[in-house]
Enzyme design. Sequence first.
Site, short mmCIF file in Angstrom:
data_model
loop_
_atom_site.label_atom_id
_atom_site.label_comp_id
_atom_site.label_asym_id
_atom_site.label_seq_id
_atom_site.Cartn_x
_atom_site.Cartn_y
_atom_site.Cartn_z
N THR A 13 65.44 44.61 33.00
CA THR A 13 65.42 43.63 34.08
C THR A 13 65.02 42.28 33.51
O THR A 13 65.15 42.05 32.30
CB THR A 13 64.52 44.11 35.25
OG1 THR A 13 64.71 43.25 36.37
CG2 THR A 13 63.04 44.13 34.89
N ASN A 14 64.58 41.36 34.35
CA ASN A 14 64.22 40.01 33.89
C ASN A 14 62.95 39.55 34.62
O ASN A 14 62.38 40.30 35.40
CB ASN A 14 65.40 39.06 34.15
CG ASN A 14 65.81 39.09 35.60
OD1 ASN A 14 65.06 38.70 36.48
ND2 ASN A 14 67.02 39.59 35.87
N ASP A 15 62.55 38.32 34.36
CA ASP A 15 61.26 37.82 34.87
C ASP A 15 61.27 37.36 36.32
O ASP A 15 60.24 36.88 36.81
CB ASP A 15 60.81 36.62 34.01
CG ASP A 15 60.17 37.07 32.72
OD1 ASP A 15 59.49 38.10 32.74
OD2 ASP A 15 60.35 36.39 31.69
N SER A 16 62.39 37.49 37.02
CA SER A 16 62.43 36.98 38.39
C SER A 16 61.41 37.66 39.29
O SER A 16 61.29 38.88 39.30
CB SER A 16 63.83 37.20 38.97
OG SER A 16 63.82 36.92 40.35
#
Length: 228
Positions: free
Chosen positions: A33-36
């Site tokens: 996933t990512n930092d959102s």
Amino acid sequence: TDLTPHNTPLTGKRVIVTAGGTRERIDPVRFITNDSSGKMGYAIAREMQSRGAVVTLISAPTKLTPPTGVKLVSVRSTEDLAKAVTTAFKTSDILVMAAAVADFKPVNSVDQKIKKSADNDHLTLELTKTPDILKDVAKLKRPGQMTIGFAAETQNLLDNANQKLTSKQLDLLVANDVSKPGVGFNGDTNQVTILQPDHAPIKTALADKQTIAQQVVDQISQRVQREG
Ligand code: CTP
Ligand code: CA
């Protein structure tokens, strides 16, 4: 007291807001996933709702509580998000894609946990591109429907963002330079440049995400008014 929003250009508009970072499964206990954090998307959903829009929030996993009065659709993967957006878009006026969509997913997601093997110190994960949801939705756009994107950039902000505005056939794009302190992913503040095909760029000051959401939704509202 009368709690109904005053009549605004967005009153009764059916708005989809996507938020959060999509998750791509590697195995039963791991994902990419990512930092959102989802904060910007939730702030947009709240702002739209306060102006009388009928809001569907399609959210990847976040730690946030959805604004009251908003219909929540929970998704995990980019594929889930693509399906939910495509279905909801058919009966919507405005799509705001604030979700941070995973660009790549594992070619093979396995249903057993990947074990450390005794004879190999390296593991190669093969990834494949996910569909570009905004680009695909642009092909379904009917007159009067609007699509709005976010762009996260770390360099050449305006050039890269303008390319996205054109290639995704967007009505409006919110560009953030996520390399700057206090901007974009995960924090409580943001500073954005709002781009539109027929309008000079609008650069906001650094502010909390609800204030940024107000400024973005103001521009969307003015666009609806100009075109309506
Ligand atoms: N987006 C999308 N589908 C994808 C990737 C992105 O709909 N598979 C949307 C995002 O929600 C955002 C916009 O496209 O509104 C721009 O996302 P961004 O990550 O900045 O751009 P990409 O087109 O993915 O290009 P890159 O990450 O290489 O800069
Ligand atoms: Ca991307």
